[in-house]
Design a protein around this motif. Structure first.
Motif, mmCIF file in Angstrom:
data_model
loop_
_atom_site.group_PDB
_atom_site.id
_atom_site.type_symbol
_atom_site.label_atom_id
_atom_site.label_comp_id
_atom_site.label_asym_id
_atom_site.label_seq_id
_atom_site.Cartn_x
_atom_site.Cartn_y
_atom_site.Cartn_z
ATOM 1 N N ALA A 64 1.057 -0.677 0.061
ATOM 2 C CA ALA A 64 -0.111 -0.225 0.178
ATOM 3 C C ALA A 64 0.698 0.672 0.131
ATOM 4 O O ALA A 64 0.911 2.500 -1.085
ATOM 5 N N LEU A 65 1.711 1.068 0.671
ATOM 6 C CA LEU A 65 2.962 2.500 0.960
ATOM 7 C C LEU A 65 3.773 3.081 -0.299
ATOM 8 O O LEU A 65 3.636 3.669 -0.937
ATOM 9 N N THR A 66 4.089 1.576 -1.381
ATOM 10 C CA THR A 66 4.326 1.578 -1.956
ATOM 11 C C THR A 66 3.372 2.014 -3.645
ATOM 12 O O THR A 66 3.705 3.077 -4.377
ATOM 13 N N ALA A 67 2.413 1.920 -3.474
ATOM 14 C CA ALA A 67 1.751 2.361 -4.057
ATOM 15 C C ALA A 67 0.786 4.144 -3.685
ATOM 16 O O ALA A 67 0.797 4.520 -5.367
ATOM 17 N N ILE A 68 1.283 4.340 -2.465
ATOM 18 C CA ILE A 68 1.487 5.887 -2.735
ATOM 19 C C ILE A 68 1.852 6.027 -3.077
ATOM 20 O O ILE A 68 1.608 7.950 -3.794
ATOM 21 N N ALA A 69 3.737 5.700 -2.568
ATOM 22 C CA ALA A 69 4.320 6.375 -3.370
ATOM 23 C C ALA A 69 4.437 6.877 -4.974
ATOM 24 O O ALA A 69 4.773 7.910 -5.764
ATOM 25 N N LEU A 70 4.003 5.767 -5.482
ATOM 26 C CA LEU A 70 4.510 5.524 -7.090
ATOM 27 C C LEU A 70 3.363 6.165 -7.539
ATOM 28 O O LEU A 70 3.796 6.952 -9.001
ATOM 29 N N GLY A 71 1.856 6.325 -7.189
ATOM 30 C CA GLY A 71 0.825 6.700 -7.909
ATOM 31 C C GLY A 71 1.161 8.595 -7.623
ATOM 32 O O GLY A 71 0.370 9.239 -8.126
ATOM 33 N N SER A 72 1.901 9.186 -6.363
ATOM 34 C CA SER A 72 1.824 10.085 -6.156
ATOM 35 C C SER A 72 3.173 10.132 -6.904
ATOM 36 O O SER A 72 2.468 11.867 -8.037
ATOM 37 N N TRP A 73 4.444 10.066 -7.142
ATOM 38 C CA TRP A 73 5.051 11.067 -7.971
ATOM 39 C C TRP A 73 4.740 10.524 -9.770
ATOM 40 O O TRP A 73 4.985 11.588 -10.842
ATOM 41 N N LEU A 74 4.109 9.326 -10.401
ATOM 42 C CA LEU A 74 3.501 9.606 -11.006
ATOM 43 C C LEU A 74 2.125 10.295 -11.824
ATOM 44 O O LEU A 74 2.231 10.931 -12.988
ATOM 45 N N GLY A 75 1.665 10.277 -11.060
ATOM 46 C CA GLY A 75 -0.165 11.543 -10.431
ATOM 47 C C GLY A 75 0.899 13.393 -11.121
ATOM 48 O O GLY A 75 0.374 13.757 -12.008
ATOM 49 N N GLY A 76 2.025 13.806 -10.015
ATOM 50 C CA GLY A 76 2.321 14.078 -10.835
ATOM 51 C C GLY A 76 3.565 14.627 -11.935
ATOM 52 O O GLY A 76 2.972 15.300 -12.616
ATOM 53 N N ARG A 77 3.810 13.607 -12.287
ATOM 54 C CA ARG A 77 4.601 14.161 -13.477
ATOM 55 C C ARG A 77 3.349 13.825 -14.173
ATOM 56 O O ARG A 77 3.772 15.334 -15.936
ATOM 57 N N LEU A 78 2.235 13.267 -14.761
ATOM 58 C CA LEU A 78 1.313 12.964 -15.893
ATOM 59 C C LEU A 78 0.397 15.084 -15.563
ATOM 60 O O LEU A 78 0.483 15.232 -16.480
ATOM 61 N N THR A 124 -3.687 -5.810 -6.897
ATOM 62 C CA THR A 124 -4.955 -5.518 -6.457
ATOM 63 C C THR A 124 -4.778 -4.753 -5.347
ATOM 64 O O THR A 124 -6.120 -3.721 -5.332
ATOM 65 N N ILE A 125 -3.439 -3.979 -4.902
ATOM 66 C CA ILE A 125 -3.716 -3.391 -3.712
ATOM 67 C C ILE A 125 -2.743 -2.218 -4.843
ATOM 68 O O ILE A 125 -3.152 -1.175 -4.454
ATOM 69 N N LEU A 126 -1.785 -2.543 -5.814
ATOM 70 C CA LEU A 126 -0.880 -1.698 -6.002
ATOM 71 C C LEU A 126 -2.046 -0.979 -7.048
ATOM 72 O O LEU A 126 -1.575 0.446 -7.194
ATOM 73 N N VAL A 127 -3.048 -1.373 -7.881
ATOM 74 C CA VAL A 127 -3.014 -0.815 -9.000
ATOM 75 C C VAL A 127 -4.291 0.365 -8.658
ATOM 76 O O VAL A 127 -3.946 1.522 -8.872
ATOM 77 N N PRO A 128 -4.963 -0.339 -7.320
ATOM 78 C CA PRO A 128 -6.015 0.593 -6.701
ATOM 79 C C PRO A 128 -5.318 1.976 -6.503
ATOM 80 O O PRO A 128 -5.448 2.926 -5.985
ATOM 81 N N GLY A 129 -4.545 1.500 -5.706
ATOM 82 C CA GLY A 129 -3.772 2.404 -4.645
ATOM 83 C C GLY A 129 -3.142 3.430 -4.905
ATOM 84 O O GLY A 129 -3.128 4.804 -5.262
ATOM 85 N N ALA A 130 -2.392 2.569 -6.602
ATOM 86 C CA ALA A 130 -1.507 4.104 -7.348
ATOM 87 C C ALA A 130 -1.985 5.442 -8.474
ATOM 88 O O ALA A 130 -1.948 6.746 -8.201
ATOM 89 N N LEU A 131 -3.502 4.294 -8.190
ATOM 90 C CA LEU A 131 -4.070 5.196 -9.186
ATOM 91 C C LEU A 131 -5.115 6.533 -8.697
ATOM 92 O O LEU A 131 -4.870 7.410 -9.037
ATOM 93 N N LEU A 132 -5.422 5.270 -6.989
ATOM 94 C CA LEU A 132 -6.419 6.812 -5.964
ATOM 95 C C LEU A 132 -5.043 7.594 -5.981
ATOM 96 O O LEU A 132 -5.806 9.243 -5.403
ATOM 97 N N SER A 133 -3.601 7.263 -5.582
ATOM 98 C CA SER A 133 -3.176 8.027 -4.722
ATOM 99 C C SER A 133 -2.411 9.544 -5.994
ATOM 100 O O SER A 133 -2.568 10.362 -5.714
ATOM 101 N N ALA A 134 -2.612 8.982 -7.548
ATOM 102 C CA ALA A 134 -2.408 9.774 -7.805
ATOM 103 C C ALA A 134 -2.973 11.476 -8.545
ATOM 104 O O ALA A 134 -3.358 12.453 -8.605
#
Length: 517
Positions: A64-78, A124-134
């Protein structure tokens, strides 16, 4: 001439301008809350297959923390590269679709392709977690229309996101899990996320893509109804089912998290089907005069098989039970015949309290019990705080001078946990013995242990090994008892467990077969 009071430079495009502060707060709050809901419910979904252990919890939190970090980084970049407003709807919608499919996908994988379970669970944790964190960096980008407001906007939205995560955690742990099935929580969350996506898409570019995502959510709901691994009841701690015995009309098996936990004969409480329960009965019958009533306490209730047995074979026995799962107690009442025996404190002499076993011990008076039975350890997870020297010291305090503690242990492989627990008991009691199959308790040194159930007994009075062995031979042939030097040799260099250091999850080997306990 240029004025020195010219307005600050805008960082957003004209198309970005106009996302109101309330809308921004709702999006950040909701997406942050959803990440935590997914994380907590994922633990519930995986517990039947991986155990509710420290390792499982650590894995889920890490993903979950990986998803939050990944989503925050990719969301900001996009958000810096494309029109940020067009990113919110897809992030919400795709995450909703994945969340709605998660129960069916995880349970099907666990039953049909268990080798892939960790990978699928991670996705199933990483994908929605990253999308939501973005969502948070995207919304932040849309709100940053002036450099003069950077600190205010970023601080406000960060705070809103943190509050959303807190609310999602508390809502799931205290409300949703106790009232709704796990699959219902995730399908409902998926529906809300797709609905949010539809609203955002309608505000920005029409309904493009949303109907298809809605169909995915519906498919997830339908798939959950036919996916394997379903429950009759989802309690706070377990996926529970009651299975009728096809060979015995009054027989019922309580299945918790896919493992047969208790067998109850509603019409004949003296019928003991599981080997370890027969072993416990043999140990107790050898330790106390026949038919004499006992003052007993049970750490863990399950189907209440042994408390019922004591009530039937030793009239006048009073059995207190500490069972942490109120859902299991309801099953005892509604499906396993406890109501017909007087409910939780009726003529059967069985008093069930919904409480943690360690806390239940603390409320008992010193020297007030003849017998304490430990049956809270499962095949895939163990409440570690019931294994320690400090816990056993409290057990010893509650027992009277001739009292007996007997506990069911489950372990496999090198039996590292079982050895450590027996060593722990040796710190609190003068006499300790172990009952089990000869290969598991060191009486057949040429054969390696197979693992499974072991029964340990401890007391400050000597254990009558011959009488115990005779009782085992009569009821549980093949099981033996070991004490003294042989038991010390079996324990080896295993270290006692303490409140300060009890690595139970690392010592315990997973339960090998899911068919019995």
């Amino acid at each position: 001439m240029t004025s020195s009071s010219s307005p600050p430079v805008a960082t957003g495009t004209p198309d970005d301008h106009g996302l109101g502060p309330r809308t921004a707060a709702v999006l950040v709050f909701g997406s942050s809350a959803a990440v935590l809901v997914v994380e907590i419910v994922a633990l519930r979904l995986l517990a039947p297959y991986l155990g509710l252990t420290l390792e499982t919890s650590t894995m889920v939190i890490g993903i979950a923390l990986t998803a939050i970090a990944l989503g925050s980084w990719l969301g900001g970049r996009l958000a810096d590269q494309v029109n940020a407003r067009r990113l919110i709807g897809p992030s919400l919608g795709l995450s909703g679709a994945v969340v709605a499919l998660t129960p069916a996908v995880l349970r099907t994988t666990a039953e049909w392709a268990p080798a892939l379970l960790l990978l699928i669970a991670a996705l199933t944790i990483l994908v929605p977690g990253a999308l939501l964190s973005a969502v948070t960096p995207i919304v932040t980008k849309l709100r940053l229309t002036s450099l003069a407001e950077t600190g205010t906007v970023v601080g406000r939205l960060s705070g809103v996101g943190t509050v959303g995560a807190i609310v999602g955690t508390l809502l799931t742990g205290f409300v949703l899990v106790s009232r709704l099935p796990v699959s219902g929580i995730l399908i409902g969350l998926g529906t809300l996320l797709v609905a949010g996506s539809a609203l955002v898409e309608w505000r920005t570019r029409g309904w493009s893509g949303t109907p298809a995502l809605a169909l995915v959510v519906v498919a997830g709901g339908l798939a959950t109804t036919v996916a394997p691994g379903g429950c009759d009841t989802e309690t706070r701690y377990h996926c529970a089912r009651v299975v009728a015995d096809p060979d015995r009309g009054s027989g019922r098996t309580l299945v918790l998290d896919g493992v047969r936990h208790s067998y109850v004969d509603i019409d004949d409480p003296t019928s003991l089907k599981f080997e370890y329960v027969r072993a416990i009965a043999s140990v107790v019958d050898a330790a106390f005069p026949k038919n004499s009533p006992l003052a007993a306490h049970h750490l863990g209730g399950g189907g209440l098989t042994y408390p019922r047995y004591l009530a039937a074979t030793r009239p006048g026995t009073r059995s207190g039970v500490s069972e942490i799962d109120s859902g299991v107690v309801r099953i005892d009442r509604d499906q396993l015949g406890l109501r017909s025996q007087g409910g939780t404190s009726g003529t059967s002499g069985i008093d069930v309290r919904v409480e943690d076993g360690r806390i239940g011990l603390r409320r008992l008076a010193a020297g007030s019990r003849d017998l304490i039975v430990g049956d809270a350890f499962g095949g895939v997870s163990v409440p570690w705080h019931l294994t320690t020297v400090e816990a056993m010291t409290d057990v010893r305090r509650v027992l009277n001078e001739d009292g007996l503690y007997v506990a069911n242990l489950i372990d496999h492989g090198g039996l590292a946990f079982a050895r450590a627990e027996v060593a722990t008991l040796g710190k609190s009691f003068e006499h300790v013995a172990l009952v089990g199959k000869p290969t598991d308790i060191g009486l057949e040194p040429t054969a390696g242990p197979k693992g499974g159930n072991l029964v340990v007994l401890a007391s400050n009075r000597p254990v009558d090994a011959p009488a115990t062995q005779a009782a085992l031979d009569a009821r549980q042939p093949g099981w033996k008892i070991t004490t003294g030097d042989a038991l010390t040799s079996w324990i080896g260099d295993a270290q006692p467990l303490t409140d300060d250091h009890a690595p139970v999850d690392q010592l315990l080997q997973p339960y090998g077969s899911r068919s019995s306990r």
